[in-house]
Each structure stands twice: as C-alpha cells, then as structure tokens.
Enzyme design. Structure first.
Site, PDB file in Angstrom:
ATOM      1  N   LYS A 192       1.038  -1.185   0.068  1.00 26.69           N
ATOM      2  CA  LYS A 192       0.122   0.338   0.250  1.00 26.69           C
ATOM      3  C   LYS A 192       0.618   1.631  -0.248  1.00 26.69           C
ATOM      4  O   LYS A 192       1.704   1.479   0.776  1.00 26.69           O
ATOM      5  CB  LYS A 192      -0.853   0.131   1.173  1.00 26.69           C
ATOM      6  N   GLU A 266      10.137  -0.225  10.862  1.00 25.38           N
ATOM      7  CA  GLU A 266      11.331   0.846  11.013  1.00 25.38           C
ATOM      8  C   GLU A 266      10.415   2.524  11.265  1.00 25.38           C
ATOM      9  O   GLU A 266       9.494   2.686  10.227  1.00 25.38           O
ATOM     10  CB  GLU A 266      11.881   1.137   8.876  1.00 25.38           C
ATOM     11  N   CYS A 300      13.417  10.954   8.961  1.00 25.12           N
ATOM     12  CA  CYS A 300      13.215  10.130   9.634  1.00 25.12           C
ATOM     13  C   CYS A 300      14.085   9.889  10.671  1.00 25.12           C
ATOM     14  O   CYS A 300      14.663  10.014  12.308  1.00 25.12           O
ATOM     15  CB  CYS A 300      12.751   8.490   9.668  1.00 25.12           C
ATOM     16  N   GLU A 397       9.380  14.065  17.813  1.00 28.11           N
ATOM     17  CA  GLU A 397       9.450  13.753  16.026  1.00 28.11           C
ATOM     18  C   GLU A 397       8.405  15.089  15.216  1.00 28.11           C
ATOM     19  O   GLU A 397       7.489  15.141  15.442  1.00 28.11           O
ATOM     20  CB  GLU A 397       9.556  12.829  15.753  1.00 28.11           C
TER      21      GLU A 397
END
Length: 794
Positions: A192, A266, A300, A397
């Site tokens: 996806k 991840e 990231c 983050e």
C-alpha cells in the site's frame, strides 16, 4: 529581467524550471483515477475518490481509489497464487526481472523525478540526484542477491506473501526498499503506497507490466490507514513490513500478535547531531543543511537534535543562522531551490503547532526570514536555541525543517544527551579527531552512525534503528534476512498453556529428603536470592515431590532486570574474554555431569543414559558458543560512496529469556549461551516444570567467573513472569518458548518499548538437533546491526 551585468554583480539566481510537460500528459491519461494493480492488471477505480494534491501549489493533479476488503482479498489471493511459481524460479531468472526493472527506472529517471516532485513537494534536485538513482541502485543490488541466494543462504527459504505499507516522504524509494529484497528472496508482495503520494507507485506498476513481471508477484492496493490495516492484518499474509510512525508501529505489533507473521518496523527518530569543538565547523554546517533541511526535514533519520560543544557553540550557531538565511525556498521544480513544500497543509499545521510549543517552553527560534510562496504548504526552515532535553521539541519528532540545539562540555555529557531519547535510529558525529569520533559512534545508541557526514544511504548498507525506532533492517545482507526464514525440520507438537498449580503448603506423606535439606533460591545480581513473596512451591518429579523452588513474582523480575542493567560492562568485554568464561563454564559443568544427570532423571523421568547424553550435549553447546563468541563478527559493506561502511553486530543489552519444559537443561542453556556470548545480559525464566535445574546451575555460575548480573535465574509461573518481562521497558529483546496462546500475550505486552520478540510459535523444538537447537540464527537474533559510515578516501 535583470541584465547579465546586474546578475554578475548581485550573483542572484535566475529561474531554472524543470519542464513537466511529459508528466502532465501522463496525468491527463490517468484522469479517471489512480487504480489498484492486482494480478498484473489495473483495476478500474470504484467508490469515492480522494484528491491527490500538488503541495507546491495546492492543485489537484489526480484522484485516488480507496482499497476495500474485497480489493485486499483479491490482491493477497493473487500474491498467494503467484508465490509457488515465483519462489521456484532459479535465482538467475528472478535476477533478470529485477535487473530489467532497474534499467527501466534509469530510462525514465527524468520522468519519475518530475512526477515525484509534483506529488511530494520535494525539490527536483533531490528526486533527480538522490531518490530515483537510489531506486535503480536497490533493484540492481537485489538482482545480485537473487542470483546468489542459493549459495549465500543455504538452509533458508522465502517467507511467502509480504504485506508492505510505506510512507509519503520517499514514495518510490521506500517502495524499492520493500519490494526489491522481497522479490529477490522469492516472495510475492501486496503493497500500500501512501495515500498522499501514490503517483510514482502507479508508474512503477506500469514498469512491472513493461518488463513482463509475472502476474501477482507485485500487487498495489491504494488507500488510507484503514486499507493498510486490512493488509497487515490479513490472515494469508506471512510477513509485514512497515515504515512510518512509532504510534502506528505499535498498533501493527498489537494487531498481528500471536499470528506468526514475521515483522519488521522502521519507525520514527529524533537523531543526535554531535559537533565537537575540533570539528570542521563549515563542513558541519553543511551537514546540518543535509541533516535537517534536506527533504524539508521530512526524514525519519533527520539529525534534528544539534548537540554542540560549548567552546564553539556561539560561533557555530552564528554560522548556522547565516547559512539558514541563504537557503532558497520555493517552487520545487526550480532546480535552484534548496527546500520545497512539506507534503500537506495538515503536516504544515502540525509542524507550526510544535514550533509554537517550543517558543512557549522558552526556546529561542531562529527562522528563515524571507517571504514564503503564497500558494502551497511551505514551511520556513528554522532552529531553536536554549532548549532543554525535556522540552517537547527535543523529545517529539517534528518531521519538518526545524532543529533544536543543546550544548555540552565533555564527551561523556554529549553521549548522555544524545542517548536521552526513546528513539535510536541514527546519529551524526563531527570531529577531526577520529579516535574521539569512533568512540562516540560506538557508545551512541543508534542503528546508523555517520562520521563527519549525514544522511548517506545505499542498498549495500543496512538501515534501521534501536529502541522505539523499530527493529529489523532494510538493505544489504541484513535486510535480505527479513524476507527469509530458516528451513526447519519437522515441527514439534504444540506446547500446553497449562498454568502452574503452585502447591505451597507442606506435603502430606513422607518424602525422601536428603540428610540436610536444600533451600533452592533464585539467582539475581550474582547472589542467591529468596523469592520476594517468601514462597516456595513443590516440584514434582517422576516419584512425587523432589523439592521446593522459589516462587518468583513481578518484584523478582524487576530486581533481576535492574541487576542486568547494572552489568552493562559485559557488553564491553572482549569477545575473547567472553569465550574464556564460557569455556570455563563448560569445564565446571563437566565436573558435575553426574549430579545434573541424576537431577534430570529425577525431574522428568528420563533414563540415566538419556539424561547423561543431555548433559554432555549441553557441555558441547557451551564449547560451540564459546568458539563462536569471537567468530560471529561484522562486515565491511561495499557502497557507492567512498566510505568504509561497517556492519557491526551489537548486543541488545538486557534480554529476557523464557525457557520451555522439554529437555530442560539443554533448552535453557541453548537460549542463555548465544545471548551472553554476544554480550547481552540475560534475565531467564527457568522451566516451570523443572526449576531445580536452574538452582543447580547457579552453583556452577558462581564458580565460573560469570560477572554479577550477566545471568539471572528466576523460577515460578512461566507466563505470569513472562508478561512482566515483556512489559519492562529496560528489556530490549525477548525470546519466548511457551504456548501459542501466550505468544500472543507476550507480543502484545511488548508494545511499550517495541522490543524485538522471537518465538517458536508455541511448538516444541528438537533441541537435540543442532539444526534446530543451535546455530548462527541464534547469534543473529542475539544482536542488532549498527551501520557505521567512516570516510575513506574523500
């Protein structure tokens, strides 16, 4: 328009737009909507459609179908049907397809670069020079692995059908990271793409058709998080690979707990960027540009925590502000731009809210001062000074072009600040003193370490994190492991989930006790310890009660984990010294082989011959892992850039080990030995049915120079204690040998710190068989790879 003379005097950039005519023509041909790609065919979109927005100008450039349960079922069915033929192909045949995909990507580099820029908002310089070349590189690299798989991975086979969900920050590159190794290993895929950035995935599907990839090998189902959940939770998916937020990673871990699906995650990061006072400051400033403002900070592994030594901090921040003001922000198709648009107005709103929070908490914002474009979701790059480690902007983050800064005095303080995070994806270290840089790289808790560099990526180097940045690796040999499983022998019978019926009252009826009664204790922090609850329970043997074992509880587990955490020096002991201690352990066990054999016979009713054979095999296994302690090592990976790229296996730290009841001595030691051989400290829940072997084992540990806290032994009800271990945030990895029902329990309980969990699915293992009971797979599972990029010839 300024004259040439004026341009030479001002050195102003002129516009340098990249043409998007071909991409517009392609978009026009897909005006009916971006469709799913299932079983080699494009499925006509049905139902409500979602707009795909160009974040640079807010224009609608496509519409997108949302995958339903029927779409996912069809895609998984197609992947399952294609798996047998695809996995049976010779590696050379699979390699040809991967090679062809790489060639076709290269032949369409400009088209794909422009399409990615329009879809995502990142600059054309980045898509053209970084993203798309790396896509081709991954397919070339994994074409090689397909060719070499049989010889390089004997005893392994493909997992099966892989469900993959990717994010929007590197749309085509993330697709390549997932699909290339899966196909090379012989798996089939249902993927996806992100609903915000689906366009290059559609173009990739068309490339798959161009190269004649067999139907069903790659399937794409579009949609939002709900569609992704249908894929990851599908009963016929064997492997789940996810890149995205830590919050969603937790949801997936819980969703598939107990299913037997292989999982790699991840996830997010808040990576440190450490600048020592002897660093090349100008080079480090350019490093910040790459670490924080590359891809609008939507990375990231972005090094957004700038940790600068006090002696140069003021100078560094002054240089950084000056460089910040020179950035060019605007139309991402303009080849002169440094920063494009963030992916959506929703993401922009989140970034701005966190920036406001940083200012409210007292930090000082240094922001790009020029005017932003009127249209699009553009964010002014910035950095904070005056932040504290506990400030929101240092812990959360942001996923935008915003950095926060802190200062330090000593190297140890720098590492303390760097490791003050629940994440552990990457770190960037800047120093002209290579000894200092490498020492810091060894001590920082991160899966990727760049020395005097940042944001270097290559298919030949493993990528992945520690802690709540996930587990598993992508790229290189280590990443291919995620798409393979060991070819095991005959599956054993299912284990029972029978709880311990702990009889703690005195035993009615005469027992055969020794002249002096033995009080069996637990072993915590190098000392014999009574159970915190003050209870012991009767242990049944072949002829009735054969003794009492300590009945451990949550407090005993916490004490053992604390002791293991304090024994961190074991991870720094040389592999040679660890080997010597394991040899010594074998030596001392051999001196007491008859004693262990007698206890085994009394515990589980095995014959003297069988019990003696189990003890002998346990001693041999000590020797095998002692031999491997200094043989299981890392590698230097070949990458495109001029670096020595090291893949270093590092200990997890504190490991939880939950032992089975079958062949209780051999199975317990088969789990403990690889763990400690690799430098971990183990908290061990001994066999529930045969706990006295653990109390006999600690007498050997005490005489074998095993440092206090390295091996901790707890007895009691296995699954009650296992749940506490799984929930403990200080436990970094857990090995569980229990029932399938409780595999689900421990995997669900592990989501707090997203620890890696390895189970045998609730089936008994033949521990006597070396192919099942020992091997390099145990050593690999006892380590996590740290990838270190060292400059070499640049």
């Amino acid at each position: 328009m300024p004259s040439i003379k004026e341009i030479m005097e001002t050195m102003e950039y002129g516009p340098a737009p990249e043409s998007n005519t071909d991409v517009k023509r392609w978009l026009d041909s897909h005006s009916g909507g971006i469709s799913h790609f299932i079983n080699g065919k494009f499925v006509a979109p049905t139902g409500p459609m979602t707009d795909v927005i160009n974040p640079a100008d807010d224009s609608v450039i496509a519409t997108l179908a949302k995958g339903t349960q029927d779409d996912v079922d069809a895609a998984v069915k197609a992947a399952r049907a294609a798996f047998s033929k695809w996995s049976a192909l010779p590696g050379y045949e699979r390699a040809k397809y991967l090679y062809a995909i790489a060639r076709h990507v290269q032949k369409r580099e400009r088209f794909l670069s422009v399409l990615e820029t329009m879809d995502n908002g990142k600059t054309i310089r980045e898509t053209r020079d970084i993203d798309i070349p790396l896509v081709a590189r991954h397919f070339y690299h994994h074409a090689g692995w397909a060719e070499l798989l049989e010889s390089e991975y004997p005893g392994f086979q493909p997992v099966g059908v892989c469900g993959q969900v990717i994010p929007w920050n590197f749309p085509l590159l993330m697709l390549a990271w997932k699909i290339a190794p899966a196909l090379a290993a012989g798996n089939t895929v249902v993927l996806k793409p992100a609903d915000l950035t689906p366009l290059t995935a559609q173009a990739f599907a068309e490339i798959c058709v161009d190269v004649g990839l067999p139907a069903g090998v790659v399937n794409l189902v579009h949609g939002d998080g709900e569609t992704g959940s249908l894929i990851t939770g599908h009963d016929d998916v064997d492997k789940v690979a996810f890149t995205g937020s830590t919050a969603v990673g937790r949801m997936i871990r819980k969703q598939i707990a107990g299913s037997g699906k292989k999982l790699s995650l991840e996830l997010g990061g808040k990576s440190p960027f450490i600048v020592f006072e002897d660093a090349d400051l100008d080079a480090a400033i350019e490093g910040v540009v790459d670490a924080v403002w590359f891809n609008q900070g939507e990375v990231c592994c972005a090094g957004t925590r700038l940790i600068v030594q006090e002696g140069v901090a003021e100078q560094f921040f002054g240089k950084l502000d000056a460089r910040l003001q020179k950035l060019r922000i605007g139309d991402p198709l303009d080849k002169t731009m440094d920063v494009g648009a963030v992916v959506s107005h929703t993401q922009l709103k989140r970034i701005n809210a966190l920036v406001k929070k940083g200012e409210e908490e007292g930090a000082v914002l240094h922001q790009w001062a020029a005017e932003l474009p009127k249209k699009g979701s553009f964010c002014a790059p910035a950095f904070f000074t005056g932040t504290e480690p506990a400030h929101t902007v240092n812990e959360t983050e942001i996923f935008g072009p915003i950095a926060c800064t802190m200062t330090f005095r000593t190297p140890s303080e720098a590492l303390e600040i760097a490791n003050h995070s629940r994440y552990g994806l990457s770190a960037s270290i800047w120093s002209q003193n290579i000894d200092r840089a490498i020492e810091a790289g060894a001590k920082v808790k991160a899966g990727i370490v760049w020395i005097n560099a940042t944001n270097l990526f290559d298919a030949g180097a493993a990528f992945g994190g520690y802690r709540e940045s996930g587990f598993g690796r992508e790229g290189a040999r280590e990443g291919l492991h995620e798409y393979l499983v060991a070819t095991s022998g005959k599956k054993g019978k299912p284990r029972s989930a029978t709880p311990l019926e702990a009889s703690v009252s005195p035993n009615l009826g005469k027992g055969e006790l020794p002249e002096i009664d033995i009080t069996a204790k637990m072993y915590i922090g190098g000392k014999q310890a009574r159970a915190d609850g003050g209870q012991s329970y009767n242990v049944m043997g072949k002829s009735g009660v054969i003794g009492q074992a300590a009945l451990g509880n949550r407090k005993d587990v916490r004490n053992a984990v604390e002791a293991a955490a304090k024994a961190g020096g074991w991870s720094g002991v040389t592999a040679h010294n660890r080997a010597q201690i394991l040899y010594y352990l074998a030596e001392n066990m051999s001196q007491r082989r008859d004693e262990f054999a007698a206890l085994l016979s009394a515990s589980n009713g095995s014959s003297t011959k069988a019990a003696t054979a189990e003890v002998e095999q346990t001693i041999r296994r000590c020797f095998w892992y002692a031999a491997q302690a200094d043989k299981f090592d890392g590698a230097v990976h070949a990458t495109k850039s001029k670096h020595v790229t090291l893949a270093m296996p590092e200990a997890w730290g504190v490991m939880g080990i939950v032992c089975p009841d079958e062949v209780p001595l051999l199975s317990m030691m088969s789990l403990i030995l690889p763990s400690v051989a690799m430098g971990n400290r183990a908290v061990v829940i001994a066999s529930q049915a045969h706990p006295l072997l653990a109390s006999r084992l600690y007498q050997v540990l005490e005489t074998s120079d095993v440092p206090a806290g390295v091996i901790n032994l707890i007895t009691g009800e296995r699954d009650v204690l296992a749940k506490t271990l799984a929930e403990h945030d200080e436990v970094a990895a857990l090995w569980y040998c229990g029932s399938n029902e409780n595999v689900k329990m421990v995997e669900e309980a592990s989501i707090g710190n997203l620890k890696a969990v390895w189970t045998d699915g609730g089936f008994e293992r033949d521990w006597r068989d070396d192919s099942q009971g020992q091997g390099r797979e145990f050593l690999r599972r006892a380590t996590q790879i740290k990838t270190i990029w060292l400059p070499y010839g640049e």
